[in-house]
Write a protein that holds these residues in place. Structure first.
Motif, PDB file in Angstrom:
ATOM      1  N   SER A  60       8.105  -5.424  -0.418  1.00  0.00           N
ATOM      2  CA  SER A  60       8.748  -4.849   0.768  1.00  0.00           C
ATOM      3  C   SER A  60      10.171  -5.345   0.977  1.00  0.00           C
ATOM      4  O   SER A  60      10.816  -4.987   1.963  1.00  0.00           O
ATOM      5  CB  SER A  60       7.926  -5.187   2.026  1.00  0.00           C
ATOM      6  OG  SER A  60       6.584  -4.744   1.893  1.00  0.00           O
ATOM      7  N   TYR A 114       2.965  -8.642  -1.429  1.00  0.00           N
ATOM      8  CA  TYR A 114       3.309  -7.484  -0.596  1.00  0.00           C
ATOM      9  C   TYR A 114       4.652  -7.695   0.092  1.00  0.00           C
ATOM     10  O   TYR A 114       5.450  -6.759   0.241  1.00  0.00           O
ATOM     11  CB  TYR A 114       2.216  -7.218   0.442  1.00  0.00           C
ATOM     12  CG  TYR A 114       2.256  -5.800   0.956  1.00  0.00           C
ATOM     13  CD1 TYR A 114       1.435  -4.817   0.413  1.00  0.00           C
ATOM     14  CD2 TYR A 114       3.143  -5.419   1.966  1.00  0.00           C
ATOM     15  CE1 TYR A 114       1.488  -3.507   0.857  1.00  0.00           C
ATOM     16  CE2 TYR A 114       3.209  -4.119   2.410  1.00  0.00           C
ATOM     17  CZ  TYR A 114       2.380  -3.159   1.854  1.00  0.00           C
ATOM     18  OH  TYR A 114       2.446  -1.860   2.289  1.00  0.00           O
ATOM     19  N   THR A 115       4.921  -8.915   0.499  1.00  0.00           N
ATOM     20  CA  THR A 115       6.230  -9.231   1.083  1.00  0.00           C
ATOM     21  C   THR A 115       7.341  -8.954   0.078  1.00  0.00           C
ATOM     22  O   THR A 115       8.371  -8.353   0.405  1.00  0.00           O
ATOM     23  CB  THR A 115       6.272 -10.703   1.516  1.00  0.00           C
ATOM     24  OG1 THR A 115       5.192 -10.969   2.425  1.00  0.00           O
ATOM     25  CG2 THR A 115       7.592 -11.044   2.200  1.00  0.00           C
ATOM     26  N   GLU A 132      -0.456  -1.873   5.197  1.00  0.00           N
ATOM     27  CA  GLU A 132       0.665  -2.086   6.113  1.00  0.00           C
ATOM     28  C   GLU A 132       0.452  -1.327   7.413  1.00  0.00           C
ATOM     29  O   GLU A 132       0.044  -0.163   7.406  1.00  0.00           O
ATOM     30  CB  GLU A 132       1.963  -1.620   5.439  1.00  0.00           C
ATOM     31  CG  GLU A 132       3.220  -1.919   6.250  1.00  0.00           C
ATOM     32  CD  GLU A 132       4.477  -1.487   5.520  1.00  0.00           C
ATOM     33  OE1 GLU A 132       5.168  -2.350   4.958  1.00  0.00           O
ATOM     34  OE2 GLU A 132       4.753  -0.260   5.489  1.00  0.00           O
ATOM     35  N   THR A 152      13.301  -2.243   7.691  1.00  0.00           N
ATOM     36  CA  THR A 152      12.264  -3.209   7.315  1.00  0.00           C
ATOM     37  C   THR A 152      12.389  -4.504   8.109  1.00  0.00           C
ATOM     38  O   THR A 152      13.345  -4.708   8.880  1.00  0.00           O
ATOM     39  CB  THR A 152      12.333  -3.557   5.809  1.00  0.00           C
ATOM     40  OG1 THR A 152      13.437  -4.444   5.570  1.00  0.00           O
ATOM     41  CG2 THR A 152      12.504  -2.302   4.958  1.00  0.00           C
ATOM     42  N   LEU A 169       6.553  -6.035   9.181  1.00  0.00           N
ATOM     43  CA  LEU A 169       5.660  -6.236   8.044  1.00  0.00           C
ATOM     44  C   LEU A 169       4.285  -6.711   8.507  1.00  0.00           C
ATOM     45  O   LEU A 169       3.669  -7.606   7.922  1.00  0.00           O
ATOM     46  CB  LEU A 169       6.244  -7.214   7.011  1.00  0.00           C
ATOM     47  CG  LEU A 169       5.603  -7.112   5.610  1.00  0.00           C
ATOM     48  CD1 LEU A 169       5.797  -5.719   5.023  1.00  0.00           C
ATOM     49  CD2 LEU A 169       6.147  -8.156   4.671  1.00  0.00           C
ATOM     50  N   PRO A 209       6.177  -1.527   9.224  1.00  0.00           N
ATOM     51  CA  PRO A 209       7.184  -2.059   8.299  1.00  0.00           C
ATOM     52  C   PRO A 209       8.286  -2.847   8.992  1.00  0.00           C
ATOM     53  O   PRO A 209       8.918  -3.698   8.369  1.00  0.00           O
ATOM     54  CB  PRO A 209       7.744  -0.794   7.629  1.00  0.00           C
ATOM     55  CG  PRO A 209       7.448   0.313   8.574  1.00  0.00           C
ATOM     56  CD  PRO A 209       6.160  -0.047   9.242  1.00  0.00           C
TER      57      PRO A 209
END
Length: 472
Positions: free
Chosen positions: A254, A250-251, A388, A265, A394, A391
């Motif tokens: 993103s 997921y990191t 999430e 972000t 994160l 953002p």
């Protein structure tokens, strides 16, 4: 599909039919085989095949260009030109694309293929079939018999082979074959009160030890014979590779250059720009992607069906190499297309379909060694329902699942209740106390979309279990 055009013929016919200024054609053929079992009994098996055609028409207007993208499944020979005309009509009706650029060119005329020593452009598409699972099925049958009567086993095994053929009006003819397999195995006690999960990713099932997976689950079920209730709070926590992979995938998703440069972000620098060069972890960890990584191989060139903030149809065919996203604890790169890299003032580093985290520290321990050196902490099995929350940091939330265990004085002393967690994986990198040996793993949450990962177990200080969960 007897008598159907080959994917290569489909690409050539679409390009020949194209009247737009430029055209990109992606033809994909996928075959799949699967086994499923429940309550120690094999329940179903099956095979399937599918085809997909994507046509990207480019209408150039001076220094700008508009694109039209049409994707269709099961396109027959007589329908190819209709798909091309539809894409061209969409391009004519579209406004100019922000990511307008020249197509990638071969540097030499004529078709060629890149597949790292594999089949070339003219070879038949790769294919899987149920026979590939024959030896695995035999071992599975023995494992299911051995499990009786103490535990019930549930799960599935699936294997896919996808062949992608990319052709463009600029002369590119690229091909990639992608094998993808996984096994998920869930064990429950005879009374169904205790549950444990494990999973592995594989390219061909020759490396899957189903009996070993079951033995690991049996041990976890035995740990859960004693139950301990704990409140929400921050705990020193051991995360196995599968849980680490879900957080870092997921990191990775993103880590786009465009949104970071726009200040949107966790990778945005206060006051403007990105955090490239900033240290994220005191541990010497490197997060990388490499299309030629052993056991994790993926397409060595860009395959883009549509443009997005950090992807571009104009980049189709762009060669890919190893990229370090984090190098020795410091942020080193962000995902970008040629267009978004220019906006952010960064090198071009497109997304690659695998991910590895590793430490350069000597003597990295196994998870078992990490457990034996733990004074008091939690040991997770996996994470689930990750979403999430913010953002800008994160911040992610989700649930623990299929086994959370209490470790005291180097031993697992029982299972504890499940939790909802609230944690930023970027913040977590800054609180790593120990990083173990990297090994191939299967993400539990994201395995449907991304399963080429190699991760270590990690020890995290103060992992935030924000509330007790009733989930099982």
């Amino acid at each position: 599909m007897t008598g159907a055009l080959s994917p290569q013929e489909t690409v050539e016919r679409a390009l020949t039919a194209a009247k737009s200024d430029d055209c990109v054609v992606i033809a994909e053929e996928t075959s799949a085989a699967n086994l499923r079992w429940a309550g120690n009994t094999l329940t179903t098996n099956g095979v399937s095949r599918s085809r997909q055609l994507t046509v990207i028409a480019i209408d150039r207007r001076g220094d700008s260009a508009a694109t039209g993208v049409v994707s269709r499944a099961g396109v027959r020979a007589g329908q190819i030109e209709d798909v091309v005309r539809e894409a061209e009509h969409a391009a004519a009706e579209s406004t100019p694309a922000e990511d307008t650029g020249e197509l990638i060119r071969t540097g030499k005329p004529g078709p060629f293929g890149i597949n790292d020593g594999g089949p070339g452009w003219d070879a038949q598409p790769g294919q899987t079939e149920i026979g590939l699972l024959r030896d695995f099925a035999a071992a599975l049958g023995q494992t299911l018999r051995t499990a009786e009567p103490g535990r019930k086993l549930y799960g599935f095994a699936e294997h896919q082979m996808g062949s992608t053929f990319l052709g463009t009006s600029a002369g590119l003819r690229l091909r990639h074959d992608q094998p993808t397999g996984r096994v998920e195995l869930n064990a429950k006690s005879a009374d169904l009160a205790r549950s444990a999960w494990t999973g592995v990713a594989t390219r061909d099932f020759t490396d899957v030890d189903i009996a070993g997976l079951d033995a690991g689950l049996a041990e976890r079920l035995s740990w859960a014979e004693r139950s301990v209730t704990l409140p929400a709070g921050r705990y020193e926590t051991l995360l196995p590779p599968t849980a680490v992979s879900d957080l870092l995938i997921y990191t990775y998703w993103s880590a786009g250059a465009k949104e970071a440069a726009e200040g949107r972000t966790v990778f945005s620098k206060p006051g403007g720009g990105t955090r490239i060069g900033e240290r994220l972890s005191a541990q010497p960890v490197t997060l990388s992607s490499d299309p030629r990584a052993p056991g994790l191989g993926c397409a060595p060139f860009v395959i883009s069906h549509a443009s997005g903030p950090d992807s571009s149809v104009f980049d189709n065919g762009l060669p890919l190499g190893r990229t370090n996203w984090i190098r020795d604890g410091s942020l080193a790169a962000l995902v970008s297309s040629r267009h978004s890299a220019g906006l952010a003032g960064l090198p071009v580093t497109p997304a690659i379909d695998n991910l590895t985290l590793a430490t350069s520290a000597a003597g990295a321990p196994t998870l078992e060694q990490m457990i034996s050196s733990t004074g008091r902490g939690l040991l997770l099995t996996c994470l689930w329902y990750i979403r999430e929350v913010d953002p800008q940091t994160l911040l992610l939330t989700g649930l623990t699942r299929d086994g959370v265990y209490l470790v005291e004085k180097g031993e697992v002393v029982g299972a504890v209740n499940n939790f909802r967690f609230n944690e930023s994986p970027v913040g977590m990198l800054g609180r790593l106390l120990e990083v173990g040996v990297t090994e191939p793993t299967l993400p539990r949450e994201w395995g449907d979309y991304f399963n080429r990962a190699a991760m270590p177990p990690v020890r995290v200080e103060g992992f935030n279990m924000s509330s007790v969960s009733q989930a099982s």
